[in-house]
Design an enzyme around this catalytic site. Structure first.
Site, mmCIF file in Angstrom:
data_model
loop_
_atom_site.group_PDB
_atom_site.id
_atom_site.type_symbol
_atom_site.label_atom_id
_atom_site.label_comp_id
_atom_site.label_asym_id
_atom_site.label_seq_id
_atom_site.Cartn_x
_atom_site.Cartn_y
_atom_site.Cartn_z
ATOM 1 N N ARG A 76 -7.396 0.138 -1.662
ATOM 2 C CA ARG A 76 -6.109 -0.567 -1.537
ATOM 3 C C ARG A 76 -6.411 -2.061 -1.619
ATOM 4 O O ARG A 76 -7.515 -2.492 -1.254
ATOM 5 C CB ARG A 76 -5.542 -0.198 -0.164
ATOM 6 C CG ARG A 76 -4.240 -0.835 0.225
ATOM 7 C CD ARG A 76 -3.894 -0.399 1.657
ATOM 8 N NE ARG A 76 -2.597 -0.852 2.081
ATOM 9 C CZ ARG A 76 -2.112 -0.689 3.311
ATOM 10 N NH1 ARG A 76 -2.859 -0.076 4.241
ATOM 11 N NH2 ARG A 76 -0.932 -1.150 3.631
ATOM 12 N N GLY A 86 -5.099 4.731 2.957
ATOM 13 C CA GLY A 86 -4.116 5.791 2.696
ATOM 14 C C GLY A 86 -4.798 7.146 2.736
ATOM 15 O O GLY A 86 -4.337 8.117 2.134
ATOM 16 N N THR A 87 -5.904 7.221 3.467
ATOM 17 C CA THR A 87 -6.711 8.449 3.487
ATOM 18 C C THR A 87 -5.981 9.614 4.147
ATOM 19 O O THR A 87 -6.128 10.752 3.731
ATOM 20 C CB THR A 87 -8.060 8.204 4.208
ATOM 21 O OG1 THR A 87 -7.788 7.690 5.515
ATOM 22 C CG2 THR A 87 -8.918 7.211 3.456
ATOM 23 N N LYS A 112 -7.743 2.515 6.305
ATOM 24 C CA LYS A 112 -6.406 1.965 6.038
ATOM 25 C C LYS A 112 -6.044 1.969 4.549
ATOM 26 O O LYS A 112 -5.105 1.300 4.119
ATOM 27 C CB LYS A 112 -6.241 0.521 6.585
ATOM 28 C CG LYS A 112 -6.594 0.325 8.035
ATOM 29 C CD LYS A 112 -6.093 1.382 8.957
ATOM 30 C CE LYS A 112 -4.617 1.435 9.158
ATOM 31 N NZ LYS A 112 -4.240 2.578 10.060
ATOM 32 N N GLN A 150 4.646 -1.886 10.711
ATOM 33 C CA GLN A 150 5.133 -3.217 10.333
ATOM 34 C C GLN A 150 3.970 -4.201 10.465
ATOM 35 O O GLN A 150 3.327 -4.264 11.517
ATOM 36 C CB GLN A 150 6.258 -3.601 11.303
ATOM 37 C CG GLN A 150 6.934 -4.906 11.021
ATOM 38 C CD GLN A 150 8.041 -4.740 9.988
ATOM 39 O OE1 GLN A 150 8.765 -3.750 9.993
ATOM 40 N NE2 GLN A 150 8.149 -5.721 9.100
HETATM 41 N N1 LIG Z 1 3.010 8.631 2.443
HETATM 42 C C1 LIG Z 1 2.548 7.714 3.301
HETATM 43 N N2 LIG Z 1 3.069 7.614 4.538
HETATM 44 C C2 LIG Z 1 2.610 6.694 5.398
HETATM 45 N N3 LIG Z 1 1.614 5.828 5.110
HETATM 46 C C3 LIG Z 1 1.067 5.885 3.894
HETATM 47 C C4 LIG Z 1 1.505 6.814 2.941
HETATM 48 N N4 LIG Z 1 0.774 6.633 1.822
HETATM 49 C C5 LIG Z 1 -0.067 5.644 2.063
HETATM 50 N N5 LIG Z 1 0.103 5.171 3.306
HETATM 51 C C6 LIG Z 1 -0.655 4.070 3.857
HETATM 52 O O1 LIG Z 1 -1.708 4.622 4.622
HETATM 53 C C7 LIG Z 1 -2.135 3.561 5.467
HETATM 54 C C8 LIG Z 1 -3.039 4.114 6.520
HETATM 55 O O2 LIG Z 1 -4.254 4.432 5.876
HETATM 56 P P1 LIG Z 1 -5.237 5.513 6.410
HETATM 57 O O3 LIG Z 1 -4.522 6.803 6.577
HETATM 58 O O4 LIG Z 1 -6.411 5.543 5.504
HETATM 59 O O5 LIG Z 1 -5.632 4.945 7.812
HETATM 60 S S1 LIG Z 1 -6.871 5.359 8.709
HETATM 61 O O6 LIG Z 1 -8.036 4.635 8.230
HETATM 62 O O7 LIG Z 1 -7.039 6.801 8.641
HETATM 63 O O8 LIG Z 1 -6.471 4.916 10.037
HETATM 64 C C9 LIG Z 1 -0.864 2.973 5.975
HETATM 65 O O9 LIG Z 1 -1.124 1.637 6.261
HETATM 66 P P2 LIG Z 1 -0.094 0.692 7.074
HETATM 67 O O10 LIG Z 1 1.119 0.573 6.195
HETATM 68 O O11 LIG Z 1 -0.773 -0.585 7.234
HETATM 69 O O12 LIG Z 1 0.193 1.373 8.355
HETATM 70 C C10 LIG Z 1 0.109 3.158 4.807
HETATM 71 O O13 LIG Z 1 0.361 1.968 4.128
#
Ligand SMILES: Nc1ncnc2c1ncn2[C@@H]1O[C@H](COP(=O)(O)OS(=O)(=O)O)[C@@H](OP(=O)(O)O)[C@H]1O
Length: 559
Positions: free
Chosen positions: A397, A318-319, A316, A525
């Protein structure tokens, strides 16, 4: 950082052994190549198209000569006759000429068709030199009638193994036809299996996470159900986050071989015609005949390599966004789904892992992301055992919002989940933060990092700010490209901020119909959390955060 082209002094002939020796001398790969990487495609010998080649002299005569191997004879047969060229060195040259001419044909038609792919030359001008050894003398008659038969041959006295080279060329042409330089595999990515819930092992007393089969089954079940509800997300180019999805990965690879002519054009342009993309791999070697200024490009063909860089966390953080942004770079190749090799599938062995990787040409970095690696105890040592030089990337994060994000995801997958406020403490009255809950435990970055630093120097690790990745994606990508030793190709021109989504998205490349925002599971959300609970969590994380900033020499400015 790309290997310089090496010019050999002009001489009458070079054997493959000569060429290979030269290449080994001049090879300066930017990344460690794992020693077990023996199955990669072997060296390819490619004629460069400049200066223009003269027409292939062909001969209709049969000729015999004794090869360097005692008692072994090589018979040369060719189609039409205007020149008698029976010397085996010339055979080798003629073979190269054939390939060169065939490449000119490919270049002209700008696509690879099945004939080209096999270098099975139907044009009499392009007749492949056909040779046979003692056991195959009978083939000569057949070959006289069929110019297009492939060769069966031995090393000649100059050590030039025509058959071996023929195989190399075929292997290369097949690899090229399977090599995808587009981002098409994005569309196969399946983000519906959003995450692996690697933090849900509440009974694990260890601070570190150790993967159990039970979790794996649970994850599979969860993901199966969500699969049905979210098929539309596939269109959004979002990856198979947090979830190994073997079939998707395989499909991606299969997809590589099923590209349109247009994609073939791009591939050809990139792999065969563009000197800039070839600069990563080029070794220029003078080649016979001496009067000609013809040059050969000798390089390695596309192959699947073990990753030279891995996004190891955090969940979570932003990977997915980071990986999708990175994949814009022509020198980065990565599978969409998370392989989970080092935490779930380690017993399958490195060859299995390698099979999950995309094809790369020399100079391209193979990489993957599996966020659960960062918090899984055995993983640092396992990765170290694969490669001591692998580069490790961690997206971090604010641990409080990360925990809430993690919890939000769990909520979407499970029907009955207690409130966040109830789960965060050992018991409600004590207000002692429950570090056995994965959502909390993952955020104690300093603790996890200690384990990694036992195996890898800090210089080999790069920490991306999850917050900056949203507010300034180009800035974070610049730092990351520097860390990976890549040219800064990904920049602000690639991003736009999508107000509806509330996140940066990728601009559409010309001709692409795919949306370029991440899927619905990214940017969910979050529920409203009691502010006093949030404050308590901030107090809990503060000392760990300070320690982490010191360890990595960067202040991430989390509140
Ligand atoms: N460009 C862009 N678009 C959408 N989301 C973005 C982006 N950059 C960073 N994020 C943040 O990435 C969060 C999800 O993290 P991961 O991709 O590492 O999640 S996972 O572990 O692979 O499930 C996700 O977390 P949540 O907001 O809680 O859904 C986003 O906050």
């Amino acid at each position: 950082m790309r290997p310089m082209a090496e010019k050999l002094p002009v001489q009458n002939s070079y054997s493959i052994a000569d060429i290979n020796r030269r290449i080994n001398l001049s090879k300066t790969p930017p990344f460690h190549t794992p020693p077990s990487d023996n199955n990669s495609a072997s060296l390819q010998v490619l004629p460069i198209l400049k200066p223009p080649l003269r027409p292939l002299p062909v001969t209709g005569r049969k000729s015999r000569r004794q090869t360097g191997n005692k008692g072994e004879k090589t018979t040369t047969t060719a189609a039409s006759s205007d020149n008698n060229n029976s010397n085996t060195n010339s055979n080798a040259n003629r073979f190269i000429d054939n390939v060169a001419i065939n490449q000119v044909n490919i270049s002209k038609s700008n696509k690879i068709d099945s004939n080209n792919r096999n270098y099975n030359i139907n044009n009499s001008k392009n007749t492949t030199t056909t040779t046979s050894n003692n056991n195959n003398n009978n083939n000569n008659n057949n070959n006289n009638n069929n110019n297009n038969k492939s060769s069966s041959t031995n090393s000649n006295s100059n050590g030039f193994d025509i058959e071996q080279d023929r195989r190399r060329m075929i292997a290369f042409s097949e690899n090229v036809s399977n090599f995808d330089v587009s981002e098409k595999d994005n569309s196969k990515d399946n983000d519906i299996n959003d995450d692996n819930d690697s933090n849900n092992n509440n009974n694990n007393n260890s601070f570190y996470y150790q993967y159990s089969n039970e979790d794996y089954n649970n994850n599979n079940n969860n993901n199966t159900s969500s699969n049905n509800n979210n098929n539309n997300l596939n269109e959004e180019g979002d990856g198979g986050d947090g979830e190994e999805n073997d079939s998707d990965a395989d499909n991606n690879d299969e997809e590589l071989g099923k590209q349109s002519n247009k994609a073939d054009d791009i591939r050809l342009n990139q792999v065969l015609e563009s000197e800039s993309s070839m600069a990563t791999v080029s070794h220029y070697v003078a080649q016979t005949p001496p009067k000609s200024s013809r040059m050969l490009v000798v390089r390695e063909g596309p192959s699947k390599k073990l990753p030279q860089a891995i996004i190891i966390g955090v969940k979570k953080g932003g990977t997915r966004a980071l990986l999708e942004f990175l994949r814009l770079h022509p020198d980065i190749r990565a599978p969409g789904p998370e392989p989970h090799f080092f935490d779930r599938h380690y017993s399958r062995g490195l060859e299995w892992y390698r099979s999950k990787m995309p094809l790369t040409i020399e100079g391209q970095i193979s990489m993957e992301k599996t966020p659960s690696y960062f918090i899984t105890r055995d993983v640092p040592q396992r990765i170290y055992n694969m490669s001591k030089q692998v580069k490790l990337i961690v997206v971090v994060r604010d641990p409080v919002t990360r925990a809430i994000s993690d919890y939000t995801q769990t909520m979407t997958k499970r029907r009955s989940v207690r409130q966040f406020e109830q789960m965060v403490f050992v018991n409600n009255s004590s207000r002692i933060v429950d570090t056995s809950w994965g959502a909390i435990r993952i955020g104690v970055y300093a603790k996890h990092l200690e384990l990694w630093l036992k195996y890898f120097p800090l210089q080999q690790m790069h920490f991306v700010s999850g917050e900056k990745l949203i507010s300034d994606p180009a800035g974070e990508m610049a730092l990351l490209q520097d860390f990976l030793g890549l040219k800064r190709i990904i920049n602000e021109k690639h991003f736009f901020f999508n107000e509806t989504k509330g996140f940066p998205c990728l601009k559409k490349p010309e001709g692409s119909g795919h949306p370029h925002c991440l899927g619905k599971t990214k940017g969910r959300q979050h529920p409203t959390i009691d502010p006093s609970v949030i404050q308590r969590l901030r107090d809990f994380y503060r000392p760990f955060n300070s320690k982490f900033y010191k360890m990595v020499n960067r202040d991430f400015e989390w509140p």
